[in-house]
Design an enzyme around this catalytic site. Structure first.
Site, PDB file in Angstrom:
ATOM      1  CD  GLU A  37     129.515  93.535 -49.251  1.00 14.00           C
ATOM      2  OE1 GLU A  37     130.075  93.774 -50.299  1.00 14.00           O
ATOM      3  OE2 GLU A  37     128.389  94.017 -48.910  1.00 14.00           O
ATOM      4  NE  ARG A 262     118.284  99.550 -44.843  1.00 13.31           N
ATOM      5  CZ  ARG A 262     119.481  99.647 -45.602  1.00 13.31           C
ATOM      6  NH1 ARG A 262     119.435  99.510 -46.912  1.00 13.31           N
ATOM      7  NH2 ARG A 262     120.428 100.279 -44.817  1.00 13.31           N
ATOM      8  CE  LYS A 272     129.405  98.021 -44.556  1.00 13.01           C
ATOM      9  NZ  LYS A 272     130.117  97.055 -45.004  1.00 13.01           N
TER      10      LYS A 272
END
Length: 561
Positions: A37, A262, A272
């Site tokens: 993104e 992850r 983020k």
């Protein structure tokens, strides 16, 4: 150790799955994608996903797409697109195709109409709070919207008018009609489209409705012919919705979503939202602050693409969540730079040494190797004069028994030169040591009869006349605790390490370093691995410490766990 020196990585479940699909001809060509993104900078956690997607495609003769998931114009900016491109390219990867979810807005809209016409989606006119309240919990089913049985023709009319811009933000949403009692909350009539009167960086004002990530993701995969959609574990619960949409839409391909754990790294945060807060509140100096775990930050700090790729290979691919020590990342950097970084001399805390028996107006030029283990890297000339700088820490007046550096009456070897003896300590009026008067033994020069005379200490030095003043930035862990975001009683910013940056404004470096281009790596002997910062100029050189020579944190980390 270089990339080519490392053994082939061990098999993991994703490689095994893809190999089986290839061998059984379930897929003809492997196609993967990295779908960031563009609402922030990539961080080290993204590097694992990037490396996995590109490696799997390359290993099986396929290709990888770089696709920007630009479905939320409220947070997306072109500068993030540019930064992501730069980071992926810097890591050494080339994508076969650059795509955007916005490329498919027209097709996604048509497929949304298809779901409406099939009775599989409806326009809900409730506000977000009502929809959230009706969603239920993990133990209680949700409740159906009063608009769930709205006729398809009415929903289609409303959805077309939503696109035409007739309604304000929040007036309606489009929801899939699946099962409000489903154990998986993601299947409880998820929202597919929202109204957002927001200018889009690529499509301008052509759209005022935007698809959700869940709706855009799988269908974009299908449009591009992605065979294996590799996602982190937080998307595992979304896979049933991913598959439901693929199953109920006339898509041209059937991608398979596979999840993996992850990357979690200690002494930092990989969110983020939290990283944005660090930037917005001024705790760090932007997204590329060398203390940040962003790829731009660790790149500026001095980490290399090879060290990050090797790190991603080393930690492997599993389904089990774990936290990797930051020291493992630093070790891979040391392994890389130890082989190829040229050696230079620097003194961070200078103390003057005057060689009383060295000619006052003479400069000697010593030939020193650029790398002691690699003669192919050649040599350089380093000036030696009567006045030198040494590290203040390499001298002690009241030295303990096992202190093998310089002390009153003691001897050490100057690296690459000769043995010197401390004859006199010069102090100022406050009793601070300001200079050492030393004498050197000419017979201990290279090629002289006493060259092999042994002393227990060897220290580095610089000619005071020729050394260049520089700013050196010493970076360390951003946080003082291993898991700053896990503390429920304190805000994570309260755990920021006050010593994460120490600026040495009066360091001395070997002449020639000041002319090196930003991004140039070197090892300052006995000090650490450094890189020339982007702020550096020949008149005002700036260097960042990428890593110490040894892992000085391993014992501390064990105590803090």
């Amino acid at each position: 150790m270089t990339d080519t020196d490392r053994p082939e990585p061990p098999p993991h479940f994703i490689r095994t799955r893809i190999r089986k699909d290839v061998e059984t001809e379930v897929v003809q060509q492997v196609v993967t994608r990295f779908p960031p993104e563009p609402n922030g900078y990539l961080h080290i956690g993204h590097a694992k996903s990037i490396a996995l997607n590109f490696a799997m495609a390359e290993e099986f003769g396929g290709r990888t797409h770089l696709r920007f998931d630009d479905t939320n114009p409220m947070k997306e900016e072109q500068r993030y697109v540019d930064a992501i491109r730069d980071d992926v390219g810097w890591l050494g990867y080339e994508w076969a195709r650059e795509c955007y979810a916005s490329d498919y807005f027209e097709q996604l809209y048509a497929w949304a109409l298809h779901l409406i016409d099939q009775g599989l989606a409806y326009v809900d006119s409730q506000d977000a709070d009502a929809i959230r309240e009706q969603r239920g919990t993990l133990t209680e089913p949700g409740r159906e919207s009063p608009y769930r049985d709205r006729p398809p023709a009415e929903s289609r009319d409303l959805f077309e008018r939503m696109r035409a811009g007739e309604f304000p933000d929040g007036a309606h949403v489009l929801r899939a009609k699946i099962d409000m009692a489903a154990p998986n909350i993601n299947l409880r009539d998820p929202v597919l489209y929202r109204i957002r009167h927001q200018h889009h960086a690529r499509t301008g004002d052509a759209w005022c409705i935007y698809p959700s990530y869940d709706f855009a993701h799988g269908q974009s995969d299908a449009i591009e012919g992605i065979t294996h959609s590799l996602c982190t574990l937080e998307f595992e619960d979304h896979r049933p919705l991913y598959d439901w949409l693929i199953e109920h839409l006339p898509v041209p391909a059937r991608p398979r979503q596979i999840e993996f754990a992850r990357l979690n790294l200690d002494f930092t945060v990989l969110s983020k939202r939290r990283l944005s807060r660090l930037v917005d509140e001024g705790h760090v100096d932007g997204w590329d602050d060398p203390r940040m775990p962003t790829l731009a930050g660790i790149r500026r700090r001095g980490f290399t693409p090879a060290s990050i790729r090797n790190f991603c290979t080393e930690i492997g691919v599993t389904k089990s969540e774990s936290v990797i020590p930051f020291g493992a990342l630093e070790r891979n950097l040391r392994d890389d730079l130890n082989v190829r970084a040229p050696r230079r001399l620097a003194v961070l805390n200078p103390l003057k040494v005057i060689l009383t028996n060295f000619p006052d107006d003479e400069t000697e030029w010593l030939e020193l190797p650029n790398h002691p283990q690699n003669p192919d890297m050649g040599t350089r000339e380093v000036p030696l004069s009567r006045e030198l700088w040494i590290e203040a820490g390499d001298f002690m007046i009241d030295a303990p028994k096992k202190f093998f550096r310089l002390k009153p009456g003691g001897e050490v070897r100057l690296r690459g030169a000769f043995i010197v003896r401390c004859d006199e300590v010069v102090k100022d009026d406050s009793g601070n040591v300001v200079a050492l008067h030393c004498s050197f033994d000419p017979d201990t020069r290279s090629g002289q009869p006493g060259a092999d005379r042994k002393v227990k200490g060897t220290i580095h030095w610089l000619s005071a006349e020729h050394a260049v003043r520089a700013e050196v930035r010493l970076y360390d862990r951003l946080f003082s605790v291993p898991h700053p975001a896990a503390d429920k009683d304190r805000d994570f910013v309260e755990h920021l390490n006050p010593d994460s940056l120490q600026v040495v404004s009066d360091a001395r470096i070997e002449p020639g370093v000041e002319a090196m281009a930003p991004g140039t790596h070197m090892q300052f002997e006995r000090t650490g691995y450094f890189v020339v910062d982007r702020d550096s100029t020949p008149d005002a050189p700036v260097l960042n410490r990428a890593a110490t020579l040894r892992d000085t944190w391993s014992k501390i980390e064990k105590q803090l766990r």
